[in-house]
Design a protein around this motif. Structure first.
Motif, PDB file in Angstrom:
ATOM      1  N   GLU A  29       0.648  -1.219  -0.056  1.00 29.39           N
ATOM      2  CA  GLU A  29      -0.171   0.202  -0.029  1.00 29.39           C
ATOM      3  C   GLU A  29       0.977   1.284   0.058  1.00 29.39           C
ATOM      4  O   GLU A  29       0.643   2.223  -0.721  1.00 29.39           O
ATOM      5  N   ILE A  30       1.998   1.122   0.953  1.00 28.45           N
ATOM      6  CA  ILE A  30       2.793   2.411   0.805  1.00 28.45           C
ATOM      7  C   ILE A  30       3.337   2.644  -0.468  1.00 28.45           C
ATOM      8  O   ILE A  30       3.495   3.606  -0.915  1.00 28.45           O
ATOM      9  N   ARG A  31       4.125   1.471  -0.911  1.00 29.33           N
ATOM     10  CA  ARG A  31       4.856   1.607  -2.372  1.00 29.33           C
ATOM     11  C   ARG A  31       3.757   1.942  -3.448  1.00 29.33           C
ATOM     12  O   ARG A  31       4.246   3.158  -4.480  1.00 29.33           O
ATOM     13  N   SER A  32       2.420   1.518  -3.593  1.00 27.36           N
ATOM     14  CA  SER A  32       1.409   1.817  -4.414  1.00 27.36           C
ATOM     15  C   SER A  32       1.340   3.465  -4.462  1.00 27.36           C
ATOM     16  O   SER A  32       1.172   4.122  -5.383  1.00 27.36           O
ATOM     17  N   ARG A  37       2.278   9.019  -6.766  1.00 22.25           N
ATOM     18  CA  ARG A  37       2.644  10.370  -6.563  1.00 22.25           C
ATOM     19  C   ARG A  37       4.152  10.777  -7.032  1.00 22.25           C
ATOM     20  O   ARG A  37       4.748  11.788  -6.462  1.00 22.25           O
ATOM     21  N   ALA A  38       4.682   9.838  -7.727  1.00 19.44           N
ATOM     22  CA  ALA A  38       6.131   9.954  -8.010  1.00 19.44           C
ATOM     23  C   ALA A  38       7.140  10.118  -6.794  1.00 19.44           C
ATOM     24  O   ALA A  38       8.118  10.852  -6.994  1.00 19.44           O
ATOM     25  N   LEU A  39       6.913   9.381  -5.801  1.00 24.40           N
ATOM     26  CA  LEU A  39       7.749   9.503  -4.396  1.00 24.40           C
ATOM     27  C   LEU A  39       8.470   8.393  -4.095  1.00 24.40           C
ATOM     28  O   LEU A  39       8.691   8.193  -3.027  1.00 24.40           O
ATOM     29  N   LEU A  40       8.696   7.413  -5.140  1.00 24.01           N
ATOM     30  CA  LEU A  40       9.185   6.050  -4.478  1.00 24.01           C
ATOM     31  C   LEU A  40      10.388   6.286  -3.998  1.00 24.01           C
ATOM     32  O   LEU A  40      11.016   5.351  -3.178  1.00 24.01           O
ATOM     33  N   ARG A  45      12.571   4.086   3.174  1.00 22.27           N
ATOM     34  CA  ARG A  45      12.641   4.680   4.566  1.00 22.27           C
ATOM     35  C   ARG A  45      11.379   4.794   5.203  1.00 22.27           C
ATOM     36  O   ARG A  45      11.197   4.458   6.353  1.00 22.27           O
ATOM     37  N   LEU A  46      10.289   5.098   4.626  1.00 18.84           N
ATOM     38  CA  LEU A  46       8.972   5.127   5.103  1.00 18.84           C
ATOM     39  C   LEU A  46       8.481   3.426   5.357  1.00 18.84           C
ATOM     40  O   LEU A  46       7.880   3.331   6.465  1.00 18.84           O
ATOM     41  N   GLU A  47       8.831   2.698   4.760  1.00 18.66           N
ATOM     42  CA  GLU A  47       8.449   1.198   4.902  1.00 18.66           C
ATOM     43  C   GLU A  47       9.169   0.657   6.148  1.00 18.66           C
ATOM     44  O   GLU A  47       8.562   0.063   7.004  1.00 18.66           O
ATOM     45  N   ALA A  48      10.628   1.161   6.151  1.00 16.15           N
ATOM     46  CA  ALA A  48      11.241   0.738   7.312  1.00 16.15           C
ATOM     47  C   ALA A  48      10.807   1.286   8.800  1.00 16.15           C
ATOM     48  O   ALA A  48      10.982   0.660   9.753  1.00 16.15           O
ATOM     49  N   SER A  49      10.044   2.543   8.667  1.00 21.79           N
ATOM     50  CA  SER A  49       9.317   2.981   9.851  1.00 21.79           C
ATOM     51  C   SER A  49       8.375   2.002  10.588  1.00 21.79           C
ATOM     52  O   SER A  49       8.118   2.097  11.935  1.00 21.79           O
ATOM     53  N   GLY A  50       7.851   0.905   9.865  1.00 18.61           N
ATOM     54  CA  GLY A  50       6.820   0.105  10.667  1.00 18.61           C
ATOM     55  C   GLY A  50       5.564   0.814  10.440  1.00 18.61           C
ATOM     56  O   GLY A  50       4.698  -0.033  11.184  1.00 18.61           O
ATOM     57  N   LYS A  51       5.315   1.904   9.932  1.00 17.48           N
ATOM     58  CA  LYS A  51       4.010   2.471  10.323  1.00 17.48           C
ATOM     59  C   LYS A  51       3.202   2.068   8.934  1.00 17.48           C
ATOM     60  O   LYS A  51       3.784   1.905   7.996  1.00 17.48           O
TER      61      LYS A  51
END
Length: 77
Positions: A29-32, A37-40, A45-51
Protein backbone atom coordinates in the motif's frame (compact mmCIF):
# COMPACT_ATOMS: atom_id res chain seq x y z
CA UNK A 1 -4.50 -0.22 -17.91
CA UNK A 2 -6.53 -2.46 -15.62
CA UNK A 3 -5.63 -2.49 -11.95
CA UNK A 4 -6.01 -5.47 -9.60
CA UNK A 5 -5.59 -5.78 -5.87
CA UNK A 6 -2.86 -8.16 -4.76
CA UNK A 7 -5.49 -10.50 -3.34
CA UNK A 8 -7.41 -10.64 -6.63
CA UNK A 9 -4.25 -11.11 -8.64
CA UNK A 10 -2.75 -13.88 -6.51
CA UNK A 11 -5.91 -15.99 -6.17
CA UNK A 12 -6.12 -18.80 -3.62
CA UNK A 13 -3.26 -21.02 -4.76
CA UNK A 14 0.45 -21.19 -4.14
CA UNK A 15 1.04 -17.64 -5.32
CA UNK A 16 -1.11 -16.33 -2.46
CA UNK A 17 1.05 -18.17 0.08
CA UNK A 18 4.25 -16.89 -1.49
CA UNK A 19 3.07 -13.30 -1.55
CA UNK A 20 2.01 -13.43 2.08
CA UNK A 21 5.47 -14.62 3.06
CA UNK A 22 7.39 -12.19 0.86
CA UNK A 23 5.41 -8.96 1.13
CA UNK A 24 3.30 -7.30 3.71
CA UNK A 25 0.07 -5.71 2.59
CA UNK A 26 1.08 -2.48 4.30
CA UNK A 27 4.33 -2.29 2.34
CA UNK A 28 2.49 -2.71 -0.94
CA UNK A 29 0.00 0.00 0.00
CA UNK A 30 2.81 2.42 0.87
CA UNK A 31 4.72 1.70 -2.32
CA UNK A 32 1.61 1.97 -4.48
CA UNK A 33 0.70 5.31 -2.91
CA UNK A 34 4.22 6.65 -3.40
CA UNK A 35 4.43 5.33 -6.96
CA UNK A 36 1.22 7.13 -7.92
CA UNK A 37 2.75 10.39 -6.69
CA UNK A 38 6.26 9.85 -8.14
CA UNK A 39 7.78 9.60 -4.63
CA UNK A 40 9.29 6.11 -4.68
CA UNK A 41 12.67 7.45 -3.57
CA UNK A 42 11.20 7.54 -0.03
CA UNK A 43 9.69 4.04 -0.10
CA UNK A 44 12.48 2.21 1.74
CA UNK A 45 12.66 4.74 4.56
CA UNK A 46 8.89 4.98 5.01
CA UNK A 47 8.46 1.21 4.90
CA UNK A 48 11.26 0.69 7.43
CA UNK A 49 9.41 2.90 9.90
CA UNK A 50 6.94 0.08 10.49
CA UNK A 51 4.00 2.47 10.22
CA UNK A 52 0.97 1.79 8.04
CA UNK A 53 -0.14 4.24 5.35
CA UNK A 54 -2.79 6.05 7.44
CA UNK A 55 -0.22 6.63 10.20
CA UNK A 56 2.28 8.01 7.70
CA UNK A 57 -0.32 10.28 6.14
CA UNK A 58 -1.13 11.74 9.54
CA UNK A 59 2.49 12.78 10.24
CA UNK A 60 3.32 16.46 10.31
CA UNK A 61 5.48 18.05 7.64
CA UNK A 62 8.21 18.51 10.24
CA UNK A 63 8.21 14.78 11.02
CA UNK A 64 8.30 13.86 7.33
CA UNK A 65 11.23 16.18 6.80
CA UNK A 66 13.26 15.29 9.87
CA UNK A 67 12.61 11.54 10.01
CA UNK A 68 12.46 10.69 6.31
CA UNK A 69 14.32 13.54 4.61
CA UNK A 70 11.35 14.60 2.49
CA UNK A 71 11.59 17.87 0.63
CA UNK A 72 8.89 20.52 1.00
CA UNK A 73 7.64 20.14 -2.57
CA UNK A 74 7.39 16.37 -2.17
CA UNK A 75 5.39 16.68 1.05
CA UNK A 76 2.81 18.74 -0.81
CA UNK A 77 2.10 15.77 -3.08
Amino acid sequence: MVSFSVEDFSGNGILKDLLQRCWKKEALEIRSYLHDRALLQYADRLEASGKCLPELLSLSTGDLSSHFGMKRGHMAR
